[in-house]
Structures are given as C-alpha cells and as structure tokens.
Write an enzyme that holds these catalytic residues in place. Sequence first.
Site, PDB file in Angstrom:
ATOM      1  CG  HIS A  83      -7.732  27.527   1.536  1.00 62.16           C
ATOM      2  ND1 HIS A  83      -7.654  28.310   0.414  1.00 62.16           N
ATOM      3  CD2 HIS A  83      -8.796  27.988   2.238  1.00 62.16           C
ATOM      4  CE1 HIS A  83      -8.635  29.194   0.424  1.00 62.16           C
ATOM      5  NE2 HIS A  83      -9.330  29.028   1.537  1.00 62.16           N
TER       6      HIS A  83
ATOM      7  CB  CYS B 169      -0.949  -0.003   1.201  1.00 59.02           C
ATOM      8  SG  CYS B 169      -0.130  -0.028   2.796  1.00 59.02           S
TER       9      CYS B 169
ATOM     10  CB  CYS C 112      -5.726  31.486  -0.177  1.00 61.28           C
ATOM     11  SG  CYS C 112      -4.695  30.023  -0.060  1.00 61.28           S
TER      12      CYS C 112
END
Length: 817
Positions: free
Chosen positions: A777, A208, A324
């Site tokens: 952000h 994985c 931002c």
Amino acid sequence: MTDTYKNVRIPGPNDNVYKDECLYSFDNPESENGLFICMSTFYGLGKDHVARHCKANPDKNVFLHILRRRKPIPVDPDAEPAKITKMAIGIEGGFDPNGTKRFTFEEKYSIYVHPNIVIAYPDETGQLPEHVKQSAEGIIAAESAFLKEERALMNATWNGEVRRETKHAHSLQQLDNGRKIPPNGWKCEQCDLKDNLWLNLTDGAILCGRRFYDGSGGNNHAVEHYKKTNYPLAVKLGTITPKGADVYSYSEDDMVEDPNLAVHLSHWGINMMNMEKTDRSMADLEIEINQKYGEASMIEEANSKLQPVHGAGYTGMKNLGNSCYLNSAMQVLFTIKDFQEKYYRHCDFYFDKAKDPPHDFNAQTAKLAFGLLSGLYSRELPASIDAAFKPPSCIRPQMFRTLIGRDHAEFGTKQQQDAAEFIEYFLEQVHKHCASDPTPDASLDPSSCFQFQLEERIYCPATGQVRYLTRDDTMFRINVPLDAAKNMHEVLQYNKTKEDLEKQGKKINDLPIVRPIIPLTQAVARWAEPEVIDDFKIKRSQPSTTVRKTQRFLTFPDFLLVQLKKYTFNDDWTPRKLDVSMEIPDDIDLNSLRAKGFQHGETPMSDDDEPITQTTASKSSEQINEVYLQQLMEMGFSSDACKKALIHTGNNNIEAASNWLFEHQADADFDQPYKLTDVASSPILDEESISLVMSMNFSRSHAERALAMTNNNVEAAADWAFSHPEDSSTLHALMEALPQSSPSRHATKKTHFRDGSGKYRLVAFISHIGTTTSCGHYVAHILKDGRWVIFNDETVAVSEHPPKDLAYLYLYKRCAA
C-alpha cells in the site's frame, strides 16, 4: 419535433455508454443535478458541461437525464456479514467494491432537449417517438463503460482460484520409509510451531512454512528442506478436504493443482474423504492480507486520531483496486504549480478541444486536476443532510486510470505497481503530449520542472586524461548505505538476538524492531564518491584499463524527486526490502555537487580511431568470451552454436548462454556457421519486456540498455542489469551512443533545462507498506499551508506524526533565493 430526435440512436452491444460519470468532471447520477446521457454519442455529462457538448455537436442535443437517490435498507443486527471466499471483486463470494450496502437506489428519468425542453420518462403523454423510448430503455439497461472496463481488468488480474496442474502430478517420487501421518497433533520437525505446517509429499516430512515480512508465519524450514532434497511438492496440513487442498510446488514456485493428490496422500495414510479444514488456506491468507491493506491498522499513523480536512486541494481519491500508487503519485504532482497551471487553469481549453474525450490524454488529465483542485468533491457534509442525497465526497479516477494504462503491460492491470515507475511513465506522457498536442501555452511543459542534467567525469589514473559526458534524468536515485548506520551496534545486537530466537524455533513478533538509522546526507555523499570501473576501454584498439567516474549536477531542477533504492534481491532472486529508518532533513544543500566542467590543465581523452557505428551484436562478435566458449563446447555443442548463444545473450553470462542453447537446439540453423547478419541490427524492445526488467527496481533506461545488450532476452537482461551497476551501464551506453566529448561539449543542452540554486526544502513524500513495490500500500504526505497532510486514498487529514524516516520517494522544492 421529429427532426429534433433524428440523431437519437439505440445503443448496441459495441457502444460504450458512459452513464456512471461525466466525461469532464466527477459529477454522477447521485450528484445534486444528476447526469445527462447524450442519446447520440452516449457520453455522460454534468449539468455544467451540457452546453459545451451541444456547442460542439449542435445536432446531438437530446439527453436522458438520470437522477439517483439512496433509500436506506433496514439492517438486521443479528445477521452475519457475507464471508469473502474468492480473490475477486464484484462477484458472489468476492470483495464488494461498494462495501456493505445499507441502502438501495431509486432512479428518476426524464428526456431533456437542450436548451429548454423537459419530458418526464416514462412518457405518458405520447410526445416521444418510439425510437427515442427504445434508446432510453437501451441506455438504462446497458452495461456501463466503467463496468466493462472493471470486468476486463478483473478477469485479467483477480482470478486467484485458477491454478495450473503441476508438472510433477504423474511422476512424483514417494519414498517407502514407513511413515504414516496422524489426522491431528502435528508439529514442525525442526521447531515447536504447530500451525502453518506443510507435508512434503515425497518423504513425509512435516515442516513449517515461510516467514512473513512482519515476522509472523513460519521459520522457513519447509523451503530449506526443499533446497537440501529437491523434493518438489508439499501440501498444507489443515487445508485438506474431500474437495482438495493447498499444494505448493517449490520447483515451479507457485500454488498448483495436483490431480493425483488423493493417491499421493494415501501413501502417507491420509484419506482425503475423512479430512476437514482446520487451518487457513493460502487464499484465506491472501484475502486477509488484502483486507488488511484497506484497514487503518495497516496504514501509517493508524494509531493517531486524524482530523479530516476539506476544500480545494484536499480531495481524496477512491482506490480502484490496488490503485494507491497512482493516487499517491497524482496527489503529489498536482501540488506543483506547473501541473496546476497546465491542466487546471486551462482545463476548459482542453475540454473544448477534445474530439474523443474519454481517450484524450490532456482532457482526462485536466479532468483529474479539476477534481483534485476545484474543491467541489471535498465538502464537509452537514449532519442534517438528507440521507437520500449523498454528493460525491472524493473522486473516482476511473477514466484517467483506464487511459494512462492503455497499451501498457503493467499500468493497464489492477495489480499493484511501483509509484516511482508510474511517475516516470506519466512524466514521459506529459512531455510527449506537450510536444504534439495543442496548448494555450506552448512553452509550459510541467515535466520540465523535474528534468536535470548530470555531468559524468571519467578519469584515467594511468594517463591522467579525462573525458566528460552528460546524461538527462528526472529522478535522483541513490543507494541506501547500510554500513553508514548511526546505530550499528544496536542493529548488530538486534540481528543476533533475532537469529538466536529463530534457531530455537521461537517467534519474534514481540521483539522490538531495531532499524538501521541512516542519514540521507550520507547516502548523497556515497553517490558523489568516485566509482572505480575496471575493464574500461578508452579506445577499442587499446587494452582495457581502470578508470574512476564521478558525477555531479550540471543543472538543478525546480523540484528534486529523490528515490531511495530500498528494494533489492537476495542471492536466490527473492525480493527483499531494506528495512531502514532514514534521517531526513527538511532542508538540504547540494550546491557543493555542482559540476565544474573541463578544468584548466586537464588533458582530454582522445577520440576513438573511428566513429562508433557498430551495433551491440557486431561489437560483441569481435570479443567472444573464449573461456565461456570453451565451457559451452564441453557440453557437446558446436562452436558456431556456442558463439550464437554468447552473442544473443550479451556475451557475459554462461548460464544465460547455456539456456539459450537448450531452447534453440531444435532450430534449423542451429549448427550453421555464424553470420553477423543474423543479429546485425539492434533488437526491437517491446514494452512488456522493458516493464518486466523495470519491475526488478531498475530505471527504464537501464532496463532498455540491458535488453539491448542481451537481444531482448528478459532473463539474460536481468542478469546483465544486476552485474552492471546502473551508473556504469549508463556511462557505457553514452560512450557507445555519442561521439566522444571535447572540453566544450559537456553543456550543449544546458539551455533546455531549468537551473538555479541547489538548496531544497522537503515538501512531500510517498511511503510504501509491503515487501516489494508490486504489493502492499502507498500513502502520500504533503506539506500544505504550513502543515503536513496525509493523503491515504479517500482519507485526507492533518498528519500528527509524518513518518519521514520510512518513505520511499521524497519531493524537494528549490528554496527561494
């Protein structure tokens, strides 16, 4: 009439045509009065600024007037939205910067000659000379200056599909261990995960992938396998198609192209031509993450029903693509009276003085201030408004972003940046232009409201002597003391449960997060504690000793900007964010941290035997690390080459020195005797190197110091910065750069700094969502009119639950006496 049009020009390929927005305001062709394009300079102007332009340029008074209105497009309710397939903006398959358009535009034109002549265009009366018609057609057809800038940035930043060819393409080792990979039914060999699986192309192991910051993804088994085996290439199962697949090179730490992928897959019994995509590619995941950052679900207070607010000081800012950080920073700064006075109150002064408005720092900063504070671009539109007319409801800081980023390696891109670094850089620009540019109030430098001085006291226990130094700063940077958590027991239990689940291969998404709760007052207290510094030289002629350094405020600024050092690195240099909950007081009293200066009875450390005038390189040459020198010589290099390597890399990092040797062994003078003149002067530090080191969460001064110590070698500088705490390096930098202090010199600059009470009240904070400051952000919360308001790009609303505990930067204002 002919003389009226004598200065009208036809735009050429090298002309910038500003037809998207006014140079001085945020009026555009969709505004009520449209936009006026000067047919000589190709400057765009709102109606209120046409007279200003003509006053400064009396012979350039002919304009193409553009009035744009919207025309709704019927929507097919059964049509599927266009699928995003590329990490790009404004091109087929990429992000649409305007969203899903439900309208088209109709434009009306006219020729306006200031002050009172209007001629419809196209001209059916024959009044206009031919070259005026050609100029109008050229302006209409020209690519706008904004579009040119956007395309340049996109080409430099957003080309997410270009991957370099892996260096292992033609030399990859593949084991003959009898494995054959079935076309489906895959599962991680070390846990139960059945998605996000990677096939190692060397030994055929299926494991994985990496765990994401939110707990989703894999359990890191594929990367752990690489660390054990050094087998470099892995392909993501489920992304294999006849056209290729996602291939990751662990040794190159990047997604790569493998031109021999078909051969490498066939070794494990996989025929690319028969494979279909069944899992999300890394580009899919990257697009999904970037989309989420623009959705309410990824923004603070997403689950609250926020009430929009409008008016002066409540103007949103459009996100220009990862801008931002800039939006949040400027919203906070322009709540401060100093910036309002400088740039908003005096905006007409700067507009009148600007000779080249698009490239004038004061003019564009004043334009931004006007946009944020005038209230003209934050109006609540009535429901009855004509659908064809939509005046600007926020501002688009394109010109400002282009100008502030010009010639800067980081801020000139569309990549996400650190808001703290941007604020620091912007304040530097403000200070520089206040010192050199004309101003109606020469004494007003808004950056000074953040500036303060710290006193550093060096105490030597062995001699009882002290030395005082001062340093200037604009940001109060403090570490996050994890061991000071109030809920340590709960945190330890949570970490144990999380670790047990991970060992069992189970996902932890549903496990409630328990964050360490750390009082800000504890972080400040740790900052104030004495720091022990070993190997400190009071005088070069004496052996090293151990000293204790304490720091205190010589002056308290009007506004104290607090940066929490939440972003750090793991041992393997992978970035890590401290996921903590800070206990943030609304009021804080720092008066107990006021510096007292030289005290009665203290004995000052004597000055050095001689002035410190040697360069970093020459000082290092006197103190070659003999242990490192011997280790390097055992690798087969000459003594002179090894000495050069140590000098050029700061004389304190064996790995950096050995890398230097391998990189420079082909140099013509590699084995020649070392001369001081080879590196006798301090290196010239380039902005790109400084930015790279700063991106690792170091201040600019610390980054410059690290590069100076390592001859501008970025890798060695990073090693040096990590191994030398910031405060300590600042201390040594001051020791080398300044004459030794006397009891009275610690406050010589005090009169240049504002000062007052150390009592502060929280008035704003900036939060960050993401794993590092270079992604994610930013959102700002500001205390305005007695209530907290959230500023999230275009969204401005009353905050219901201001997340003070999760912020990155805090702004405190001095309380009134």
